[in-house]
Design a protein around this motif. Structure first.
Motif, mmCIF file in Angstrom:
data_model
loop_
_atom_site.group_PDB
_atom_site.id
_atom_site.type_symbol
_atom_site.label_atom_id
_atom_site.label_comp_id
_atom_site.label_asym_id
_atom_site.label_seq_id
_atom_site.Cartn_x
_atom_site.Cartn_y
_atom_site.Cartn_z
ATOM 1 N N ASP A 87 0.839 4.126 -2.813
ATOM 2 C CA ASP A 87 0.755 5.571 -2.523
ATOM 3 C C ASP A 87 1.913 6.318 -3.179
ATOM 4 O OD1 ASP A 87 -1.465 5.115 -1.053
ATOM 5 O OD2 ASP A 87 -0.496 5.255 0.908
ATOM 6 N N ARG A 129 1.289 6.671 -6.820
ATOM 7 C CA ARG A 129 0.259 7.680 -7.056
ATOM 8 C C ARG A 129 0.846 9.090 -6.950
ATOM 9 N NH1 ARG A 129 -3.886 5.546 -3.268
ATOM 10 N NH2 ARG A 129 -4.409 3.700 -4.418
ATOM 11 N N SER A 130 1.632 9.321 -5.889
ATOM 12 C CA SER A 130 2.162 10.682 -5.717
ATOM 13 C C SER A 130 3.181 10.998 -6.814
ATOM 14 C CB SER A 130 2.766 10.866 -4.324
ATOM 15 O OG SER A 130 3.883 10.056 -4.177
ATOM 16 N N ASN A 140 0.829 -1.208 0.000
ATOM 17 C CA ASN A 140 0.000 0.000 0.000
ATOM 18 C C ASN A 140 0.859 1.250 0.000
ATOM 19 O OD1 ASN A 140 -2.903 -0.443 -0.043
ATOM 20 N ND2 ASN A 140 -2.445 -1.811 1.640
#
Lengths: 134, 204
Positions: free
Chosen positions: B96, B99-100, B92
């Motif tokens: 993240d 995504r960033s 996870n």
């Protein structure tokens, strides 16, 4: 609901022979490109330093730091907004009656940086209009 | 706990021993965390790196995952295996990070993605371009190139199911998605890898 054949196939485990073949290739590659013991020892030393930092922090600090600063920031912004609005509203002076149908107000506009004289047919203090057009 | 287990799901298979270390880890004992790190680091690194395909970034993500596990160990109730829980945190975290990164690239566009020398476009390893594929003698490179044509979520499923040896249900739990999603991603990935790796697969 009847699912199409291709969709049903997707939801089954793939062919075991294909899986085994790919598994061999991928595991062989993972073993060849994986981290060595030296890497692991280095990573542990690095992590240990961070863990000691965490241990030094007071208990509950991560949660506190996560919420405290945003909450404090929001409170300050709210206070600043309240002060700004209050200052602006107090800068409105009394409404002067110029005639039975005209009213005037003087206030200081921070935006313009000057006194503004506003003449209107609407009495803001009484909340009604004489219908006159200034 | 033995770090060299093939599956990597349960480093030693000795749940009792692991439970002891976990109990010691809950008390904040350094030696317990050293043991947990020794057992899981390599497999975790491999799984995260498969997803991110960036060694430096992977190192940071894995470290952050261990830190999170350290902070949250009191919340681990043993409803799943410790490995599943730890992988879930790490992947996870990797998600993240991806995504960033994407967001940063989208809005700034200042730092173009550094193309790894292994990142060859799909056409280059397509079986239709057999001549080009034959030039890529190194099987490992071919595998990594084939994997790089899958997106991060599909790579994560392949890594967890085929390399790390997690079951379909455990993979779904780790990636916080449905069992059907895992099966569908696995099916699609296998089909694609089968085509791309046909030559090397036959040799193997």
């Amino acid at each position: 609901m009847n699912k199409p054949e291709s969709f049903k196939k997707e939801l089954q485990e793939p062919d075991p022979a294909l899986l085994a073949g790919l598994q061999d290739l991928l595991r062989h590659d993972a073993a060849a490109t994986g981290r060595s013991d030296a890497h692991q020892a280095w990573a542990w030393t690095r992590l240990q330093a961070r863990l000691q930092e965490v241990q030094m922090q007071p208990r509950g600090w991560p949660a506190l730091s996560r919420w405290f600063f945003p909450a404090a920031g929001l409170t300050l912004a709210g206070l600043a907004a309240v002060v700004f609005i209050w200052r602006d509203s107090t800068s409105l002076s009394r409404v002067q009656t110029l005639s039975p149908s005209l009213y005037a107000s003087t206030f200081y506009s921070r935006e313009a940086g000057a006194d503004v004289i506003w003449v209107t047919g609407y009495n803001y203090e009484r909340g009604d209009s004489t219908g006159a057009t200034p | 706990m033995n770090q060299d287990s093939a599956a990597g799901v349960q480093p030693s298979g000795d749940e009792f021993q692991e439970a002891l270390w976990l109990e010691a880890a809950r008390l904040g004992r350094d030696d317990a965390w050293a043991e947990i790190h020794r057992c899981y680091y390599k497999n975790l690194w491999s799984a995260v790196n498969r997803m991110l395909q960036d060694e430096a970034l992977t190192e940071d993500v894995v470290q952050e995952a261990f830190l999170k596990a350290y902070r949250r160990i009191s919340h681990f109730r043993g409803q799943s295996r410790f490995g599943t829980w730890l992988y879930s945190i790490a992947l996870n975290q990797a998600r993240d990070t991806l995504r960033s990164l994407k967001r940063r690239q989208k809005y700034l566009g200042l730092f173009p993605v550094q193309q790894d020398e292994d990142d060859v476009p799909l056409e280059a390893i397509d079986p239709n371009h057999a001549g080009r594929a034959a030039e890529l003698a190194d099987q490992g490179r071919l595998i990594r190139q084939a994997l790089s044509t899958l997106d991060a979520e599909h790579r994560a499923v392949v890594e967890l199911r085929l390399v790390q040896g997690f079951s379909t249900d455990e993979t779904a739990r780790i990636l916080k998605c449905k069992r059907g999603t895992v099966l569908s991603r696995l099916f699609y990935s296998c089909q694609k890898l089968k085509i791309l790796l046909q030559d090397s697969h036959e040799q193997a």
